[in-house]
Design a protein around this motif. Structure first.
Motif, PDB file in Angstrom:
ATOM      1  N   UNK A  58       0.838  -1.195   0.000  1.00  0.00           N
ATOM      2  CA  UNK A  58       0.000   0.000   0.000  1.00  0.00           C
ATOM      3  C   UNK A  58       0.870   1.240   0.000  1.00  0.00           C
ATOM      4  N   UNK A  59       0.535   2.188  -0.858  1.00  0.00           N
ATOM      5  CA  UNK A  59       1.246   3.454  -0.892  1.00  0.00           C
ATOM      6  C   UNK A  59       0.408   4.484  -0.144  1.00  0.00           C
ATOM      7  N   UNK A  60       1.029   5.193   0.748  1.00  0.00           N
ATOM      8  CA  UNK A  60       0.320   6.156   1.587  1.00  0.00           C
ATOM      9  C   UNK A  60       0.471   7.581   1.055  1.00  0.00           C
ATOM     10  N   UNK A  61       0.102   7.751  -0.206  1.00  0.00           N
ATOM     11  CA  UNK A  61       0.068   9.086  -0.783  1.00  0.00           C
ATOM     12  C   UNK A  61      -1.332   9.308  -1.338  1.00  0.00           C
TER      13      UNK A  61
ATOM     14  N   UNK B 232      -0.213  14.090  -9.885  1.00  0.00           N
ATOM     15  CA  UNK B 232       0.947  14.952 -10.143  1.00  0.00           C
ATOM     16  C   UNK B 232       2.158  14.130 -10.590  1.00  0.00           C
ATOM     17  N   UNK B 233       2.399  13.019  -9.905  1.00  0.00           N
ATOM     18  CA  UNK B 233       3.518  12.149 -10.293  1.00  0.00           C
ATOM     19  C   UNK B 233       3.264  11.568 -11.681  1.00  0.00           C
ATOM     20  N   UNK B 234       2.023  11.191 -11.963  1.00  0.00           N
ATOM     21  CA  UNK B 234       1.688  10.634 -13.273  1.00  0.00           C
ATOM     22  C   UNK B 234       1.877  11.635 -14.394  1.00  0.00           C
ATOM     23  N   UNK B 235       1.474  12.881 -14.169  1.00  0.00           N
ATOM     24  CA  UNK B 235       1.652  13.919 -15.192  1.00  0.00           C
ATOM     25  C   UNK B 235       3.139  14.174 -15.431  1.00  0.00           C
ATOM     26  N   UNK B 236       3.901  14.282 -14.356  1.00  0.00           N
ATOM     27  CA  UNK B 236       5.346  14.498 -14.496  1.00  0.00           C
ATOM     28  C   UNK B 236       6.003  13.323 -15.220  1.00  0.00           C
ATOM     29  N   UNK B 237       5.606  12.105 -14.862  1.00  0.00           N
ATOM     30  CA  UNK B 237       6.173  10.916 -15.503  1.00  0.00           C
ATOM     31  C   UNK B 237       5.793  10.855 -16.985  1.00  0.00           C
TER      32      UNK B 237
ATOM     33  N   UNK C 192       8.312   9.412  -3.520  1.00  0.00           N
ATOM     34  CA  UNK C 192       7.445  10.308  -2.759  1.00  0.00           C
ATOM     35  C   UNK C 192       6.968   9.648  -1.469  1.00  0.00           C
ATOM     36  N   UNK C 193       6.668   8.369  -1.545  1.00  0.00           N
ATOM     37  CA  UNK C 193       6.238   7.654  -0.339  1.00  0.00           C
ATOM     38  C   UNK C 193       7.357   7.610   0.697  1.00  0.00           C
ATOM     39  N   UNK C 194       8.576   7.344   0.262  1.00  0.00           N
ATOM     40  CA  UNK C 194       9.717   7.332   1.191  1.00  0.00           C
ATOM     41  C   UNK C 194       9.952   8.709   1.792  1.00  0.00           C
ATOM     42  N   UNK C 195       9.833   9.742   0.959  1.00  0.00           N
ATOM     43  CA  UNK C 195      10.024  11.108   1.442  1.00  0.00           C
ATOM     44  C   UNK C 195       8.970  11.470   2.479  1.00  0.00           C
ATOM     45  N   UNK C 196       7.720  11.119   2.207  1.00  0.00           N
ATOM     46  CA  UNK C 196       6.643  11.455   3.149  1.00  0.00           C
ATOM     47  C   UNK C 196       6.735  10.626   4.437  1.00  0.00           C
ATOM     48  N   UNK C 197       7.309   9.434   4.356  1.00  0.00           N
ATOM     49  CA  UNK C 197       7.461   8.598   5.556  1.00  0.00           C
ATOM     50  C   UNK C 197       8.496   9.181   6.498  1.00  0.00           C
ATOM     51  N   UNK C 198       9.495   9.880   5.954  1.00  0.00           N
ATOM     52  CA  UNK C 198      10.557  10.481   6.786  1.00  0.00           C
ATOM     53  C   UNK C 198      10.056  11.712   7.526  1.00  0.00           C
TER      54      UNK C 198
END
Length: 87
Positions: free
Chosen positions: A27-30, A37-42, A80-86
């Motif tokens: 599960x991704x917690x975003x 936003x990530x999809x548009x950038x990708x 992004x998930x790792x960044x938000x977890x920190x």
């Protein structure tokens, strides 16, 4: 960029972001907006990479471009998930 181009970028961003989340296990917690936003950038970066490799404009569906975009979305969602977890 016209309004139709912006709307299509958002729709493609939703699809690419969702597929990027589905590729990742667990599960991704975003949120949904972050996924879009990530999809548009990708989608934009993936199109640039595919154009640079010469695989963006082929006959039919550009499968290699889609794979690049989905891989970038998956990497973006994971980062992004790792960044938000920190925080």
């Amino acid at each position: 960029m016209e309004i139709s181009g912006i709307i299509s970028a958002i729709v493609i961003g939703i699809v690419i972001g969702t597929l990027g989340r589905l590729v990742l296990p667990g599960r991704q917690r975003i949120g949904v907006l972050w996924t879009i936003a990530v999809g548009i950038a990708a989608a934009f970066v993936g199109t640039g990479i595919a154009t640079g490799l010469g695989v963006a404009d082929t006959r039919g569906i550009d499968w290699i471009e889609w794979l690049i975009q989905i891989a970038l979305a998956a990497a973006g969602v994971a980062a992004l998930e790792r960044f938000k977890a920190r925080t």
